[in-house]
Design a protein around this motif. Structure first.
Motif, mmCIF file in Angstrom:
data_model
loop_
_atom_site.group_PDB
_atom_site.id
_atom_site.type_symbol
_atom_site.label_atom_id
_atom_site.label_comp_id
_atom_site.label_asym_id
_atom_site.label_seq_id
_atom_site.Cartn_x
_atom_site.Cartn_y
_atom_site.Cartn_z
ATOM 1 N N THR A 89 -33.257 3.402 1.092
ATOM 2 C CA THR A 89 -34.515 3.669 1.758
ATOM 3 C C THR A 89 -34.233 4.070 3.197
ATOM 4 N N GLU A 90 -35.286 4.387 3.944
ATOM 5 C CA GLU A 90 -35.108 4.723 5.350
ATOM 6 C C GLU A 90 -34.656 3.525 6.161
ATOM 7 N N GLN A 91 -34.930 2.303 5.680
ATOM 8 C CA GLN A 91 -34.560 1.099 6.413
ATOM 9 C C GLN A 91 -33.191 0.554 6.021
ATOM 10 N N SER A 92 -32.736 0.817 4.804
ATOM 11 C CA SER A 92 -31.497 0.182 4.344
ATOM 12 C C SER A 92 -30.935 0.933 3.150
ATOM 13 N N ALA A 93 -29.617 0.815 2.958
ATOM 14 C CA ALA A 93 -28.952 1.408 1.794
ATOM 15 C C ALA A 93 -27.711 0.593 1.469
ATOM 16 N N PHE A 94 -27.388 0.515 0.168
ATOM 17 C CA PHE A 94 -26.197 -0.223 -0.259
ATOM 18 C C PHE A 94 -25.697 0.368 -1.563
ATOM 19 N N SER A 95 -24.398 0.692 -1.616
ATOM 20 C CA SER A 95 -23.779 1.220 -2.836
ATOM 21 C C SER A 95 -22.380 0.647 -2.994
ATOM 22 N N LEU A 96 -21.935 0.577 -4.258
ATOM 23 C CA LEU A 96 -20.591 0.129 -4.604
ATOM 24 C C LEU A 96 -19.954 1.152 -5.535
ATOM 25 N N SER A 97 -18.634 1.297 -5.443
ATOM 26 C CA SER A 97 -17.888 2.193 -6.315
ATOM 27 C C SER A 97 -16.583 1.526 -6.727
ATOM 28 N N ALA A 98 -16.170 1.770 -7.967
ATOM 29 C CA ALA A 98 -14.879 1.307 -8.463
ATOM 30 C C ALA A 98 -14.024 2.535 -8.771
ATOM 31 N N LEU A 99 -12.846 2.627 -8.147
ATOM 32 C CA LEU A 99 -12.031 3.831 -8.243
ATOM 33 C C LEU A 99 -10.652 3.536 -8.808
ATOM 34 N N LEU A 100 -10.159 4.473 -9.602
ATOM 35 C CA LEU A 100 -8.748 4.524 -9.965
ATOM 36 C C LEU A 100 -8.098 5.533 -9.039
ATOM 37 N N THR A 101 -7.084 5.118 -8.282
ATOM 38 C CA THR A 101 -6.503 5.984 -7.255
ATOM 39 C C THR A 101 -5.024 6.245 -7.510
ATOM 40 N N ARG A 102 -4.598 7.418 -7.130
ATOM 41 C CA ARG A 102 -3.195 7.806 -7.116
ATOM 42 C C ARG A 102 -2.776 7.871 -5.654
ATOM 43 N N ASN A 103 -1.748 7.106 -5.266
ATOM 44 C CA ASN A 103 -1.370 6.957 -3.866
ATOM 45 C C ASN A 103 0.063 7.430 -3.628
ATOM 46 N N ARG A 104 0.291 7.951 -2.412
ATOM 47 C CA ARG A 104 1.639 8.316 -1.974
ATOM 48 C C ARG A 104 1.837 7.790 -0.561
ATOM 49 N N PHE A 105 2.839 6.910 -0.384
ATOM 50 C CA PHE A 105 3.185 6.347 0.919
ATOM 51 C C PHE A 105 4.536 6.902 1.341
ATOM 52 N N SER A 106 4.590 7.385 2.586
ATOM 53 C CA SER A 106 5.856 7.810 3.178
ATOM 54 C C SER A 106 6.188 6.870 4.329
ATOM 55 N N TYR A 107 7.471 6.531 4.453
ATOM 56 C CA TYR A 107 7.913 5.546 5.434
ATOM 57 C C TYR A 107 8.873 6.178 6.430
ATOM 58 N N ALA A 108 8.908 5.579 7.610
ATOM 59 C CA ALA A 108 9.838 6.057 8.626
ATOM 60 C C ALA A 108 11.271 5.681 8.287
ATOM 61 N N ASN A 109 11.463 4.519 7.621
ATOM 62 C CA ASN A 109 12.821 4.024 7.363
ATOM 63 C C ASN A 109 13.060 3.637 5.917
ATOM 64 N N HIS A 110 12.193 4.082 4.978
ATOM 65 C CA HIS A 110 12.356 3.725 3.579
ATOM 66 C C HIS A 110 11.995 4.924 2.710
ATOM 67 N N PRO A 111 12.425 4.918 1.447
ATOM 68 C CA PRO A 111 12.092 6.031 0.549
ATOM 69 C C PRO A 111 10.583 6.100 0.281
ATOM 70 N N GLU A 112 10.119 7.292 -0.070
ATOM 71 C CA GLU A 112 8.710 7.496 -0.396
ATOM 72 C C GLU A 112 8.332 6.717 -1.645
ATOM 73 N N GLU A 113 7.080 6.289 -1.701
ATOM 74 C CA GLU A 113 6.593 5.491 -2.824
ATOM 75 C C GLU A 113 5.324 6.120 -3.390
ATOM 76 N N ARG A 114 5.228 6.214 -4.716
ATOM 77 C CA ARG A 114 4.052 6.720 -5.408
ATOM 78 C C ARG A 114 3.607 5.663 -6.415
ATOM 79 N N PHE A 115 2.285 5.409 -6.466
ATOM 80 C CA PHE A 115 1.806 4.351 -7.356
ATOM 81 C C PHE A 115 0.312 4.532 -7.621
#
Length: 301
Positions: free
Chosen positions: A192-218
């Motif tokens: 509404t104009e006064q308030s809003a609320f929503s929720l979502s559930a996601l399946l995600t594909r992630n890629r982390f790169s590190y300064a001192n470690h190998p890249e990680e995908r999960f």
């Protein structure tokens, strides 16, 4: 999971033309919400009225009469509130916080937060861009940016499919780059104009790169929320956004990122903003625990 919670977390926004009462009186306005015990109507002459449901005999939606004895589904789904009939809307703003402290530790800090929301018909789009930098005694302590885009496609008044793509770059933490792509169902509990609320559930594909470690995908699951509420005749806006999740496997376990804040309008287009943001990652390479506090000015449109 989310569908069953809708009755617990709050009533759904409606719009109406006329409420006919049992005593013959008529109230014309916009129905903000409707429960089994009460109707809340925004009228032009008297403001917001709360009416006990036992006094409402029938409802007329945009010229189409619906008896109160009909099923609730017929009463609560006027054509103007269907997702495909929603009109175009756009809102956004940029918040800027600058800090300089000349004490035992000389501190310079800047935070920039850009946001934009666009909705029309069955689609809603959210963009977010952020930048943070901090120097202490001439030494850089924080320097990072983040971009995110979230398209949402409604399949009913409350249910939608939520997509998200985000990227973050950090020059000071060991987790130097993060990229995530996700998709999943969502539920709009109310809007509404006064308030809003929503929720979502996601399946995600992630890629982390590190300064001192190998890249990680999960892969990981994530729960995302969006909430805002205006108080005291819309003088204050309380908002809360964030996501949390856990990886199915790999070195990275728990992730949590959230922001809670308030906005106070100074003019029609400028506001004072105060917020706290938390960014936590449990990781075998390095546990990240960042908590930031922001006070600044915003320009809204």
């Amino acid at each position: 999971m989310f569908w069953a919670l809708s009755g617990l977390l709050g009533p759904l926004p409606l719009s109406a033309d006329t409420l006919w009462l049992a005593n013959g009186d008529r109230i014309t306005g916009t129905v903000l919400r409707h429960t089994t015990s009460a109707w809340q109507v925004d009228t032009e002459a008297a403001g917001i009225l709360n009416i006990a449901a036992e006094h409402v005999a029938r409802v007329v939606w945009s010229g189409a009469e619906v008896p109160m004895s009909d099923p609730l589904e017929l009463v609560t789904t006027p054509a103007s509130n269907l997702p495909e009939n929603r009109s175009f809307s756009s809102s956004g703003g940029v918040d800027v916080a600058l800090e300089y402290e000349n004490s035992a530790v000389d501190t310079h800090e800047v935070d920039i937060d850009l946001r934009q929301n666009v909705a029309q018909g069955v689609w809603r789009h959210r963009w977010r861009g952020r930048y943070h930098r901090e120097y202490r005694d001439g030494e850089r302590r924080d320097n990072d940016w983040e971009l995110a885009y979230s398209p949402e496609r409604f399949v009913s008044r409350q249910r939608f499919w939520h997509g998200r793509v985000s990227a973050k770059r950090d020059w000071e933490e060991d987790i130097s780059r993060r990229f995530a792509l996700g998709l999943g169902p969502g539920y709009q509990f109310w809007d509404t104009e006064q308030s809003a609320f929503s929720l979502s559930a996601l399946l995600t594909r992630n890629r982390f790169s590190y300064a001192n470690h190998p890249e990680e995908r999960f892969y990981a699951w994530a729960l995302q929320w969006q909430f805002n509420r205006y108080f005291w005749q819309e003088l204050f806006e309380l908002y809360a956004t964030g996501r949390t999740g856990r990886a199915f496997s790999g070195a990275t376990g728990f992730q949590f990122n959230a922001e809670t804040g308030v906005r106070y309008p100074l003019t029609e287009w400028m506001s004072l903003n105060m917020a706290v943001e938390a960014d936590w990652v449990e990781n075998s390479a390095e546990d990240l625990r960042d908590t930031l506090y922001h006070i600044g000015l915003g320009v809204n449109w």
